[in-house]
Each structure stands twice: as C-alpha cells, then as structure tokens.
Design an enzyme around this catalytic site. Structure first.
Site, short mmCIF file in Angstrom:
data_model
loop_
_atom_site.label_atom_id
_atom_site.label_comp_id
_atom_site.label_asym_id
_atom_site.label_seq_id
_atom_site.Cartn_x
_atom_site.Cartn_y
_atom_site.Cartn_z
N ASP A 191 0.87 -1.17 0.00
CA ASP A 191 0.00 0.00 0.00
C ASP A 191 0.91 1.24 0.00
O ASP A 191 2.12 1.13 0.29
CB ASP A 191 -0.87 -0.04 1.26
CG ASP A 191 -1.65 1.24 1.48
OD1 ASP A 191 -2.34 1.67 0.53
OD2 ASP A 191 -1.57 1.80 2.59
N ASP A 224 -0.14 5.18 0.99
CA ASP A 224 -0.38 6.12 2.08
C ASP A 224 -0.54 5.38 3.41
O ASP A 224 -1.37 4.49 3.55
CB ASP A 224 -1.63 6.96 1.81
CG ASP A 224 -1.51 7.77 0.52
OD1 ASP A 224 -0.38 8.17 0.18
OD2 ASP A 224 -2.54 8.01 -0.14
#
Length: 198
Positions: A9, A11
């Site tokens: 991922d 953020d």
C-alpha cells in the site's frame, strides 16, 4: 520460477497519511526507514509494486499531474537510497463510482498479477488498513499489517476478527522487511554449492 514480488500500500505504509488526503509532492513525506526498507528488499532480489486507492482524483482534490509529481518524488528519493518500485497501480475512482479496482476489491492486485504474469498465491502484501489486506487476501496474497498510518490505532490491541486469517503484524515497513529477509529461501532455489545452471 515465481517472481519474488511484494505488493505495498502507499499512504500510511510508505509515506505519511493524511485525513485531508496527500494532494501534492510537498505533502508526500516518506515514513522513517520505509524507503531504506524497500531498498533492502530490492537488494535481496525482491520486486516491489504499489497498489493504492487514490480517490482524491475522483473527488477532484488533485489531478493526475499532481499524482505523477508525488510518484516522481517517491522514485527519486528511493533511487537516492538504492531502491526502486517497479510499478504503481492506483484506483482513481471515488467510492460512489462502481469499479473493481478500489480496495477492498481485488482489481488492482489482479492487474499486478497480469503485469508480472504470476499467480499471487502466497505473495506478500503490506498495508495499514483492513481494506488493503482484504483486497490482497481476495487475490490469494499473504497479508501483513503495519502499525503506521491508520494501523497506529491497533497498537497494543488484538487484531479484530474481520482481518484475514493469518495476518501478521509489524511495527512498520522496516520491521516487515527484517522479517521477510530472515525467512528461508524457497526450496526450489539452487544451492550455492550445487551445479551451476546456465
């Protein structure tokens, strides 16, 4: 032989997250040790891809040029520490749009599997939220939660039951890299003392 691939991922995992969205290159700030962790994985032969929801595009909070500028900064900072991310896959849609690529749906992961021509069963994926890991689990990935970004809320707590079975928890991306690099190589790897293959 299967590609050594890790799916991250963005953020809250690689860079600092914001409830107001990360909207510009200036707001894109790496997590301490995260870029160095990616470089260590690269040096051990791991390919790294990113799967990221970027609904700020669909919401009109920033444009593709701003997103590209964020990723240019990410790639430059990574290169400076000897690391690289092969590809960034992102969902540009808002929650109201019907798509298969917005996590927790597995569309981004399916795109990554197609790009690498590999089955994602057992591929490690790392994120800071439930939906990151649900998307990865739907594609067959082995799931890892980092206690950074939104994952900080789970520090010192038992993992809620809705998380995929077998999810491992790490303090941050650097701790995940330490864990992965300590794992034994798959048995299919040729022994260094064995017959040299051409």
């Amino acid at each position: 032989m299967q590609t050594k691939l890790v799916i991250l991922d963005r953020d809250g995992t690689i860079n600092q997250d914001s409830d107001d969205y990360v909207k510009s290159a200036d707001e894109w700030i790496p997590m301490p040790g995260a870029l160095e962790a990616i470089a260590r994985l690269n040096h051990a032969g791991w390919h790294v891809a990113v799967a990221s929801n970027q609904s700020g595009l669909g919401r009109g909070l920033f444009d593709v040029a701003a997103l590209n500028a964020m990723h240019t900064k990410m790639h430059k900072l990574l290169a400076a520490v000897g690391g690289r991310i092969d590809a960034v896959f992102y969902c540009p849609h808002s929650p109201e749009e019907t798509c298969n690529c917005r996590k927790p749906l597995p569309g981004l992961f399916e795109q990554i599997g197609e790009r690498y021509g590999t089955d994602l069963s057992g591929v490690h994926t790392v994120g800071d939220t439930l939906r990151d890991l649900q998307a990865g689990a739907s594609a067959g990935c082995t799931t890892h939660l980092v206690l950074t970004g939104k994952g900080e809320r789970l520090k010192g707590k038992t993992l809620p039951a809705e998380f995929p079975i077998g999810t491992q928890v790490h303090a941050d991306l650097s701790a995940f890299a330490d864990w992965l690099l300590a794992q034994p190589e798959p048995a299919s790897k040729a022994h260094k003392t064995g017959v040299k293959t051409v």
